[in-house]
Write a protein that holds these residues in place. Structure first.
Motif, short mmCIF file in Angstrom:
data_model
loop_
_atom_site.label_atom_id
_atom_site.label_comp_id
_atom_site.label_asym_id
_atom_site.label_seq_id
_atom_site.Cartn_x
_atom_site.Cartn_y
_atom_site.Cartn_z
N ASP A 1 0.80 -1.22 0.00
CA ASP A 1 0.00 0.00 0.00
C ASP A 1 0.84 1.27 0.00
OD1 ASP A 1 -2.30 -1.56 0.11
OD2 ASP A 1 -2.38 -1.50 2.31
N ALA B 1 0.03 4.07 -2.88
CA ALA B 1 -1.30 4.65 -2.74
C ALA B 1 -1.40 5.53 -1.51
CB ALA B 1 -2.35 3.54 -2.68
N GLU B 2 -0.85 5.06 -0.39
CA GLU B 2 -0.94 5.84 0.84
C GLU B 2 -0.04 7.06 0.81
OE1 GLU B 2 -2.35 2.26 3.86
OE2 GLU B 2 -0.35 3.12 4.09
N ARG C 1 -1.87 9.70 -1.09
CA ARG C 1 -2.91 10.33 -0.29
C ARG C 1 -2.31 11.44 0.58
NH1 ARG C 1 -5.66 5.24 -0.29
NH2 ARG C 1 -4.63 4.45 1.59
N ALA D 1 -1.27 14.43 -1.65
CA ALA D 1 -2.41 15.25 -2.04
C ALA D 1 -2.85 16.18 -0.91
CB ALA D 1 -3.58 14.36 -2.46
N LEU D 2 -2.83 15.68 0.32
CA LEU D 2 -3.21 16.51 1.45
C LEU D 2 -2.18 17.60 1.73
CD1 LEU D 2 -4.44 13.69 3.87
CD2 LEU D 2 -5.86 15.45 2.81
N SER E 1 -2.44 20.37 -1.40
CA SER E 1 -3.77 20.48 -2.00
C SER E 1 -3.96 21.76 -2.81
CB SER E 1 -4.84 20.41 -0.91
OG SER E 1 -4.66 21.45 0.05
N HIS F 1 -6.52 9.16 -7.66
CA HIS F 1 -6.04 8.02 -6.87
C HIS F 1 -6.31 6.69 -7.57
CE1 HIS F 1 -4.83 10.40 -3.42
NE2 HIS F 1 -5.95 11.10 -3.57
#
Length: 334
Positions: free
Chosen positions: A10, A13-14, A17, A20-21, A24, A31
């Motif tokens: 993972d 993908a993680e 995430r 992106a945060l 932003s 995703h």
């Protein structure tokens, strides 16, 4: 293996995430297709720039998405090429009517999948695509991962300089020509004193003795020119600089953009020390370093080591380099 992760499968993908945060206001992330885009929509009539490759080389490529550089970056799994579907979607999304440039490091999977994507776009959409393959590494002619030289540090220069040309509204042929000019005038060489560990493998991807280093190592840990005795920084700098300068002869008074790049686990105190050694060597050859860049820009997970990229610079390249850029990893002039 000790890493700040949850499940090894993972990680990408993680990480996206969190990326992106953290950014932003600058980027948005698809995703489902692991692709990073600029937060703002493409400006009508400007060339789009798409690059990408295996994850594990951060900030390349996602960190260079933004004003003055890439329009989109396709993120593969660790050390694994993105798939054609990612590149097709990115190409379609960033097209603003002036065509799209694909910037591709010369690794077999990257070249094949970007080529397939360009063919799909040609068959299904009215989008002009140009491709520039980057192959600046002088260490080896062919390697485990490539036919021909590998693409390494020149990728950072190409993304910045072609990105600046695109921001000026220049046509696709001219933007691609800038990237080709960069590739023709840049050379790189890397080394490692300790390997990296791919999360899903759980063990180092090569081994070195306590008194050994790998000269000419690739960014995936693939073998270089030779495993040689570990040496002081001044000697390492010579072993990196001399092959670069021999492959792209400079004349006294030439100017250069220089990247002294960390492989991921080398602290800045050591990178700046290495840059000092490299700068002295270049000065001894009559080369004027006009824009140095020192830090982690194209890494190999937690590999310890560094790479050197030297780009022969003219007035046009310097002007494009100084043009404003605002990405998660490179920012000035705005």
């Amino acid at each position: 293996m000790k890493k700040l992760i949850n499940r090894p499968q993972d990680v990408v993908a993680e990480s996206l995430r969190g990326f992106a945060l953290a950014h932003s206001g600058k980027v948005r992330v698809d995703h489902d297709l692991a692709t990073v885009y600029r937060a703002e929509r493409p400006l009508l009539g400007t060339v789009g720039l798409v690059s990408g490759g295996g994850s594990g080389h951060e900030p390349l490529h996602a960190g260079f998405v933004g004003h003055g550089m890439l329009s989109a970056a396709c993120c593969g799994q660790v050390f694994t090429s993105p798939v054609p579907d990612q590149v097709v979607a990115a190409t379609q999304q960033v097209d603003a009517g002036a065509g799209v440039l694909h910037l591709v490091k010369n690794y077999t999977g990257d070249v094949m999948n970007f080529e397939m994507a360009a063919e799909i776009v040609a068959d299904t959409a009215d989008i002009e695509v140009a491709t520039v393959v980057l192959d600046d590494d002088v260490a080896v002619q062919d390697s485990t991962w490539t036919a021909g030289r590998r693409g390494t540090g020149a990728t950072v220069f190409a993304e910045k300089l072609a990105g600046a040309a695109a921001e000026e509204g220049r046509p696709l042929a001219e933007v691609a020509a800038i990237a080709r000019h960069v590739n023709e005038n840049a050379r790189s060489m890397g080394m490692a004193i300790a390997p990296s560990t791919v999360p899903t493998a759980g063990k180092p991807n090569f081994t070195l003795g306590e008194d050994e280093m790998e000269l000419g190592v690739g960014i995936h840990g693939e073998p270089g020119r030779a495993t040689v005795p570990y040496a002081p920084a001044a000697d390492i700098a010579r072993q990196l600089a001399e092959p670069v300068l021999a492959d792209l002869p400079f004349a006294g008074g030439d100017r250069a953009l220089v990247l002294l790049n960390g492989m991921g686990a080398t602290p800045l105190i050591e990178l700046y020390l290495m840059y000092g050694e490299v700068a002295a060597i270049l000065a001894g050859h009559g080369i004027e370093v006009v824009r140095p860049l020192v830090g982690n820009y194209i890494t190999s997970l937690d590999m310890a080591g560094c790479s050197l990229t030297v780009l022969r610079a003219d007035d046009e390249l310097l002007r494009l380099w100084d043009a404003p850029v605002e990405t998660p990893a490179l920012r000035w002039g705005r």
